[in-house]
Design a protein around this motif. Sequence first.
Motif, PDB file in Angstrom:
ATOM      1  N   VAL A  24       0.849  -1.198   0.000  1.00 12.20           N
ATOM      2  CA  VAL A  24       0.000   0.000   0.000  1.00 12.20           C
ATOM      3  C   VAL A  24       0.881   1.242   0.000  1.00 12.20           C
ATOM      4  N   PHE A  25       0.814   1.991  -1.075  1.00 16.04           N
ATOM      5  CA  PHE A  25       1.502   3.280  -1.124  1.00 16.04           C
ATOM      6  C   PHE A  25       0.639   4.296  -0.382  1.00 16.04           C
ATOM      7  N   LEU A  26       1.170   4.830   0.688  1.00 19.61           N
ATOM      8  CA  LEU A  26       0.390   5.724   1.538  1.00 19.61           C
ATOM      9  C   LEU A  26       0.467   7.180   1.096  1.00 19.61           C
ATOM     10  N   THR A  27       1.580   7.553   0.466  1.00 21.96           N
ATOM     11  CA  THR A  27       1.773   8.945   0.065  1.00 21.96           C
ATOM     12  C   THR A  27       2.915   9.017  -0.931  1.00 21.96           C
ATOM     13  N   LYS A  28       2.886  10.044  -1.772  1.00 22.83           N
ATOM     14  CA  LYS A  28       4.047  10.285  -2.626  1.00 22.83           C
ATOM     15  C   LYS A  28       4.878  11.444  -2.072  1.00 22.83           C
ATOM     16  N   ARG A  29       4.418  12.020  -0.966  1.00 29.50           N
ATOM     17  CA  ARG A  29       5.193  13.068  -0.309  1.00 29.50           C
ATOM     18  C   ARG A  29       6.482  12.496   0.266  1.00 29.50           C
ATOM     19  N   CYS A  30       7.555  13.263   0.221  1.00 21.75           N
ATOM     20  CA  CYS A  30       8.817  12.781   0.778  1.00 21.75           C
ATOM     21  C   CYS A  30       9.672  13.958   1.220  1.00 21.75           C
ATOM     22  N   ASN A  31      10.528  13.703   2.202  1.00 21.06           N
ATOM     23  CA  ASN A  31      11.444  14.723   2.716  1.00 21.06           C
ATOM     24  C   ASN A  31      12.874  14.486   2.236  1.00 21.06           C
ATOM     25  N   ALA A  32      13.029  13.636   1.217  1.00 20.42           N
ATOM     26  CA  ALA A  32      14.326  13.420   0.580  1.00 20.42           C
ATOM     27  C   ALA A  32      14.126  13.525  -0.929  1.00 20.42           C
ATOM     28  N   LYS A  33      15.230  13.623  -1.658  1.00 24.55           N
ATOM     29  CA  LYS A  33      15.167  13.741  -3.106  1.00 24.55           C
ATOM     30  C   LYS A  33      16.119  12.725  -3.730  1.00 24.55           C
ATOM     31  N   CYS A  34      15.805  11.458  -3.534  1.00 21.80           N
ATOM     32  CA  CYS A  34      16.683  10.385  -3.995  1.00 21.80           C
ATOM     33  C   CYS A  34      16.714  10.330  -5.521  1.00 21.80           C
ATOM     34  N   CYS A  51      14.938   7.216  -7.134  1.00 17.67           N
ATOM     35  CA  CYS A  51      13.543   6.940  -6.800  1.00 17.67           C
ATOM     36  C   CYS A  51      12.689   6.798  -8.054  1.00 17.67           C
ATOM     37  N   PHE A  52      12.169   5.593  -8.295  1.00 18.06           N
ATOM     38  CA  PHE A  52      11.306   5.377  -9.457  1.00 18.06           C
ATOM     39  C   PHE A  52      10.013   6.158  -9.326  1.00 18.06           C
ATOM     40  N   TYR A  53       9.617   6.439  -8.086  1.00 16.28           N
ATOM     41  CA  TYR A  53       8.357   7.144  -7.846  1.00 16.28           C
ATOM     42  C   TYR A  53       8.417   8.569  -8.382  1.00 16.28           C
ATOM     43  N   ILE A  54       9.600   9.164  -8.300  1.00 12.26           N
ATOM     44  CA  ILE A  54       9.773  10.536  -8.778  1.00 12.26           C
ATOM     45  C   ILE A  54       9.904  10.566 -10.297  1.00 12.26           C
ATOM     46  N   HIS A  55      10.649   9.601 -10.852  1.00 12.99           N
ATOM     47  CA  HIS A  55      10.994   9.639 -12.270  1.00 12.99           C
ATOM     48  C   HIS A  55       9.931   9.050 -13.179  1.00 12.99           C
ATOM     49  N   ASP A  56       9.053   8.212 -12.653  1.00 12.79           N
ATOM     50  CA  ASP A  56       7.992   7.620 -13.476  1.00 12.79           C
ATOM     51  C   ASP A  56       6.903   8.671 -13.696  1.00 12.79           C
ATOM     52  N   LYS A  57       6.711   9.070 -14.945  1.00 17.43           N
ATOM     53  CA  LYS A  57       5.752  10.140 -15.251  1.00 17.43           C
ATOM     54  C   LYS A  57       4.334   9.769 -14.851  1.00 17.43           C
ATOM     55  N   GLY A  91       7.167   7.499  -1.441  1.00 19.62           N
ATOM     56  CA  GLY A  91       7.104   8.519  -0.428  1.00 19.62           C
ATOM     57  C   GLY A  91       7.643   8.055   0.907  1.00 19.62           C
ATOM     58  N   GLU A  92       7.698   9.009   1.819  1.00 19.48           N
ATOM     59  CA  GLU A  92       8.086   8.701   3.204  1.00 19.48           C
ATOM     60  C   GLU A  92       6.823   8.445   4.000  1.00 19.48           C
ATOM     61  N   ILE A  93       6.613   7.194   4.398  1.00 18.46           N
ATOM     62  CA  ILE A  93       5.341   6.789   4.990  1.00 18.46           C
ATOM     63  C   ILE A  93       5.065   7.471   6.317  1.00 18.46           C
ATOM     64  N   PHE A  94       6.112   7.897   7.027  1.00 22.75           N
ATOM     65  CA  PHE A  94       5.881   8.518   8.326  1.00 22.75           C
ATOM     66  C   PHE A  94       5.495   9.993   8.217  1.00 22.75           C
ATOM     67  N   LEU A  95       5.313  10.481   6.988  1.00 19.42           N
ATOM     68  CA  LEU A  95       4.708  11.794   6.791  1.00 19.42           C
ATOM     69  C   LEU A  95       3.188  11.723   6.882  1.00 19.42           C
ATOM     70  N   ARG A  96       2.650  10.497   6.898  1.00 24.40           N
ATOM     71  CA  ARG A  96       1.222  10.319   7.177  1.00 24.40           C
ATOM     72  C   ARG A  96       1.042  10.344   8.689  1.00 24.40           C
ATOM     73  N   ASP A  97       0.385  11.380   9.184  1.00 22.19           N
ATOM     74  CA  ASP A  97       0.188  11.510  10.628  1.00 22.19           C
ATOM     75  C   ASP A  97      -0.721  10.431  11.193  1.00 22.19           C
TER      76      ASP A  97
END
Length: 360
Positions: A23-33, A36-42, A75-81
């Motif tokens: 389960v992808f919880l968020t695409k938000r992230c506090n890093a810029k790897c 990361c396929f999540y960032i580069h996949d259009k 994303g970074e899952i711990f950005l989901r409160d």
Amino acid sequence: MIYSPFRHVDSILWKRAPIHLTVFLTKRCNAKCRHCFYIHDKNLSNRDNDELSLDEIKKLSASMGKLLWLAFSGGEIFLRDDIVEIAKIFYRNNKPAIMLFPTNGLLTDKISRRIEEILKHCNKSTIAVKLSLDGPERLHDSMRGAEGSFRKTMQTYNALGRLLNKYPNFELGINTVFSSENQDSMDELIEFVNSLENIKTHTVSLIRGDVSDDGLKGVDIKKYLETIQNIESNLKKKRASIYRFRGARIKAAQDIIQRRLIHETMLQKKQLIPCYAGKLNLVITETGDIFPCESFSMRLGNIRESDYDIERVLRSVDAQKVVSSIKKKGCFCTHECYMMTNILFNPFMYPALLKKYLQM
């Protein structure tokens, strides 16, 4: 008593329902790897940020049966409160034997506090946290696009390490993305991870996705082989202390076979064993799209469009066509999570699995 992973032995013969859910919880992230396929996949980066609500996740969870493996992703899952509440929902409804929480480790206080809450409430599931570590300090920070990320991750390691003796259902490990950027530093990294007293498992994930050309640009297959051989040697040295949950030695043996298969898949560029994506494995994005795997090219449907009923999606003609096409066209990938299910639930793999098991 911890939920037994052996509850799902009937799935060896009957691939009737998903037992492995990502389960992808968020695409938000506090890093810029950069990897990361999540960032580069259009298809992913262009999606809106209309994340599934807690109420929607309740409906989704209620439509599914018992799970062997539940992996959260982002994303970074711990950005989901509300990640603690999300974990509780799946724990109550789906009773996963293992719940996986991968994280870049940058939010030390939030991560340690929320993982302890989850450990308290989900005490019949094995709670596994995988911290991302991609190389020595300078290289790791560069790859993660966040200065000081190595030190923050190590702070999180220290904070989580204090929970191990307190909670027997807790597993703490390291995951490394293997790419052309860090392939020459893997020996140094493996030696460092081996020195960490509270780390029992070190997994290596081969870079994948539309990151650069075919996602594997610049990767030296020989260096990947040397890396997995190094990790295999360490697994055999550690033996029973690798994992703490039931079936630990079987999982360790599967890890070895899995990496060997990934290496062979890279060389032969074809599907080497049957894939159970869409049958035993499912992926759900933060916007509710359903895929058989993380290729994100074979959409089965959307839970919002199907009244949050997973079975309704899987029974649809379109979904069945997609699942059958996986076998017909022989698509292949190197994704570790799905290789795991393809090995453990394929009887033809059991002789090799038994051989590695006896060597552990």
